[in-house]
Design an enzyme around this catalytic site. Structure first.
Site, mmCIF file in Angstrom:
data_model
loop_
_atom_site.group_PDB
_atom_site.id
_atom_site.type_symbol
_atom_site.label_atom_id
_atom_site.label_comp_id
_atom_site.label_asym_id
_atom_site.label_seq_id
_atom_site.Cartn_x
_atom_site.Cartn_y
_atom_site.Cartn_z
ATOM 1 N N THR A 19 0.838 -1.208 0.000
ATOM 2 C CA THR A 19 0.000 0.000 0.000
ATOM 3 C C THR A 19 0.875 1.261 0.000
ATOM 4 O OG1 THR A 19 -0.116 -0.185 2.405
ATOM 5 C CG2 THR A 19 -1.985 -1.040 1.153
ATOM 6 N N LYS A 182 13.638 1.489 -19.122
ATOM 7 C CA LYS A 182 13.107 2.513 -20.034
ATOM 8 C C LYS A 182 13.339 2.094 -21.482
ATOM 9 C CE LYS A 182 13.601 6.436 -16.900
ATOM 10 N NZ LYS A 182 12.355 7.181 -16.779
ATOM 11 N N GLU A 216 15.609 17.291 -14.135
ATOM 12 C CA GLU A 216 14.223 17.229 -13.648
ATOM 13 C C GLU A 216 13.769 18.625 -13.266
ATOM 14 O OE1 GLU A 216 13.298 13.472 -11.258
ATOM 15 O OE2 GLU A 216 15.321 13.973 -10.637
ATOM 16 N N HIS A 240 21.333 5.334 -11.603
ATOM 17 C CA HIS A 240 20.764 5.550 -12.941
ATOM 18 C C HIS A 240 21.803 6.044 -13.959
ATOM 19 C CE1 HIS A 240 17.166 4.909 -10.782
ATOM 20 N NE2 HIS A 240 16.902 6.155 -10.423
HETATM 21 C C1 BG6 Z 1 14.413 7.983 -8.562
HETATM 22 C C2 BG6 Z 1 15.003 9.075 -7.696
HETATM 23 O O1 BG6 Z 1 15.186 6.814 -8.469
HETATM 24 O O2 BG6 Z 1 14.379 8.429 -9.910
HETATM 25 C C3 BG6 Z 1 14.203 10.354 -7.832
HETATM 26 O O3 BG6 Z 1 15.010 8.661 -6.339
HETATM 27 C C4 BG6 Z 1 14.064 10.738 -9.293
HETATM 28 O O4 BG6 Z 1 14.800 11.402 -7.091
HETATM 29 C C5 BG6 Z 1 13.576 9.578 -10.119
HETATM 30 O O5 BG6 Z 1 13.143 11.820 -9.358
HETATM 31 C C6 BG6 Z 1 13.620 9.920 -11.609
HETATM 32 O O6 BG6 Z 1 12.990 8.909 -12.350
HETATM 33 P P1 BG6 Z 1 12.295 9.239 -13.726
HETATM 34 O O7 BG6 Z 1 11.883 7.895 -14.259
HETATM 35 O O8 BG6 Z 1 11.151 10.151 -13.435
HETATM 36 O O9 BG6 Z 1 13.328 9.902 -14.572
#
Ligand code: BG6
Length: 484
Positions: A19, A182, A216, A240
């Site tokens: 949840t 992705k 972002e 990432h």
């Molecule tokens: C997450 C991070 O792993 O990835 C976040 O903790 C970030 O801080 C996010 O915003 C970004 O993912 P995406 O798929 O929106 O690029």
């Protein structure tokens, strides 16, 4: 073009933290979309497991709301949602106690694939793994899925790996980095290894430098407390951006199979050189008239955690010696824009003379938004003005090329969960990969902490601190513009 959907085998998937935020935003809406696509067998089941005192009816209500909130409007169909909810059950379990585990065992079926998604704090991974085994709930074919953050440094990542390894074999452990799910990230491998065009040029002889940007627009408001203990390096770069770097830089694996791919990625991480502090820029966003600064969001007026970071990385191997990889990521930047740009060198000699202009080729791989690729090529400027050269883009948007709405491109979580059920670990991180990434990251963090480095302030919704631009200008290069 209708994509081919191959149904997976029958499964029972248990979501610990069923949840919680991630389950509601990503995992359950993702499963619903796979159900709509016809990929889930009729009898497959999803069991939410959490500490809260809910029953199955309440759980189904929560999931219904989550689907309505987090799935695109046109994929929400009341009848389909109703059918999907019938596959859901709920069990209340105490990760650190004994309550609920026998009930969970009773619910699990024999002879189907069993997967356990640990969508909980990493401090609970070991407890849950142990109880799954001690109660005889998981068998040696079961799969467990764990989320980031996988540790906050090398020592804690090793401890987590050890805790999981006491109960599960590495082939059963799926460490999620959702960037690997992705669409474009996988396309990176298809482009590199499915075409003969690029690979011969993919080295320091032809590539001037590579830029990886994950920008972002969101700030950290709402999760300031977690984020302030982490920062952009731990939250984004160690996982990432590192994965993107690996896929761009790795040698061709002999096969597209989990260990062949992960062995090559590991070699890249191990070949990363340490970075000195002139090649790292950290930043924090400032307040606007209406929005708080990073420090206010973090709840610490003296915070030294970075909401932006830019780094110049070098890879010590034959392919890449001499080619810098510039990595950059941050919150509250100008646009949501993630891109990998491969900037090629100038042609060695211009037969048109310097006055015609020189233009380097560039391959841009867009992760989001508008997933696709652009190859910048040089042509003659049309018209009678003589031989003047200009750049034009050869542009491909995946959504257009595939004839689908961009919204229909499968979300990373959907793809990764289906890979868990199929038993395919290619897009998941192996334990040694995660450890190697921390082994490279740790000394960088230790070094700026020891120096008492204070992140540079940057204007919210800008391109980040000026120092990041200067870092590239010093060597006659410039960042790609961040645009939506
Ligand atoms: C997450 C991070 O792993 O990835 C976040 O903790 C970030 O801080 C996010 O915003 C970004 O993912 P995406 O798929 O929106 O690029």
């Amino acid at each position: 073009m209708v994509s081919r959907v191959i149904p997976v085998d029958d499964f029972d998937l248990v979501i610990f933290g069923g949840t919680g935020d991630l389950a509601r935003r990503k995992i359950l809406p993702g499963l619903y979309r796979r159900f709509c696509a016809g990929q889930m067998p009729e009898t497959a089941r999803i069991i939410g497991a959490a500490r809260s005192e809910h029953d199955t009816e309440e759980f189904r209500r929560i999931v219904r709301e989550a689907i309505l909130e987090f799935s695109s409007k046109h994929s929400c169909d009341e009848a389909l949602i109703g059918d999907f909810l019938k596959r859901l059950d709920y069990v209340q379990v105490d990760a650190r106690g004994e309550e609920g585990w026998n009930a969970l065992k009773e619910m699990m079926r024999e002879d189907v694939i069993k997967a356990y998604y640990f969508s909980v704090a990493p401090s609970l991974f070991g407890d849950i793994a142990e109880r799954l085994m001690s109660h005889g709930i998981a068998d040696d074919k079961a799969r467990i899925v764990v989320e980031k953050p996988f540790g906050r440094d090398l020592a804690s990542a090793k401890a987590l790996n050890r805790d999981l390894a006491k109960h599960f074999d590495e082939t059963q452990i799926y460490r999620i980095d959702h960037y690997l799910g992705k669409e474009t990230v996988q396309n990176l491998m298809a482009v590199r290894f499915g075409n003969i065009l690029f690979e011969p040029l993919w080295n320091s002889q032809y590539v001037d430098h590579i830029q990886i940007t994950v920008a972002e627009t969101v700030g950290v408001g709402g999760r300031g407390e977690y984020y302030d203990r982490s920062g952009a390096m731990r939250d984004m770069v160690q996982n990432h951006l590192m994965q993107l770097l690996c896929l761009i830089a790795m040698e061709p694996p002999s096969r597209f199979d989990p260990d062949a791919v992960r062995d090559e990625k590991l070699k890249v991480i191990r070949a990363l050189e340490p970075i000195d502090h002139h090649h790292i820029v950290r930043g924090q966003y400032e307040a606007t008239d209406t929005e708080p600064s990073y420090r206010e969001d973090a709840g610490d007026p003296r915070s030294r955690t970075e909401s932006f970071i830019a780094l110049r990385c070098m890879i010590s191997n034959w392919r890449w010696a001499g080619t810098p990889f510039f990595l950059r990521t941050g919150k509250k930047l100008k646009a949501r824009n993630s891109e990998i740009a491969v900037v090629f060198k100038d042609a060695p000699h211009s037969i048109f003379g310097e006055e015609a202009g020189r233009h380097a080729n560039l391959l841009s791989i867009r992760l989001q938004p508008n997933e696709g690729m652009t190859l910048k090529v040089t042509i003659k400027e049309p018209g009678p003005g003589g031989m003047r050269l200009i750049d034009v883009p050869l542009d491909m948007s995946f959504a257009e090329a595939l004839g689908e709405d961009a919204e229909e491109i499968t979300d990373a979580y959907e793809r990764l969960i289906m890979d868990v059920i199929r038993g395919n670990q290619t897009l998941f991180m192996r334990g040694d990969e995660v450890e190697a990434a921390w082994a490279w990251t740790d000394p960088l963090i230790e070094s700026w902490e020891a120096r008492g480095d204070v992140p540079k302030p940057y204007e919210a919704y800008s391109s980040g601190p000026e120092e990041a631009a200067i870092m590239l200008h010093r060597e006659g290069r410039r960042w790609r513009e961040i645009k939506g």
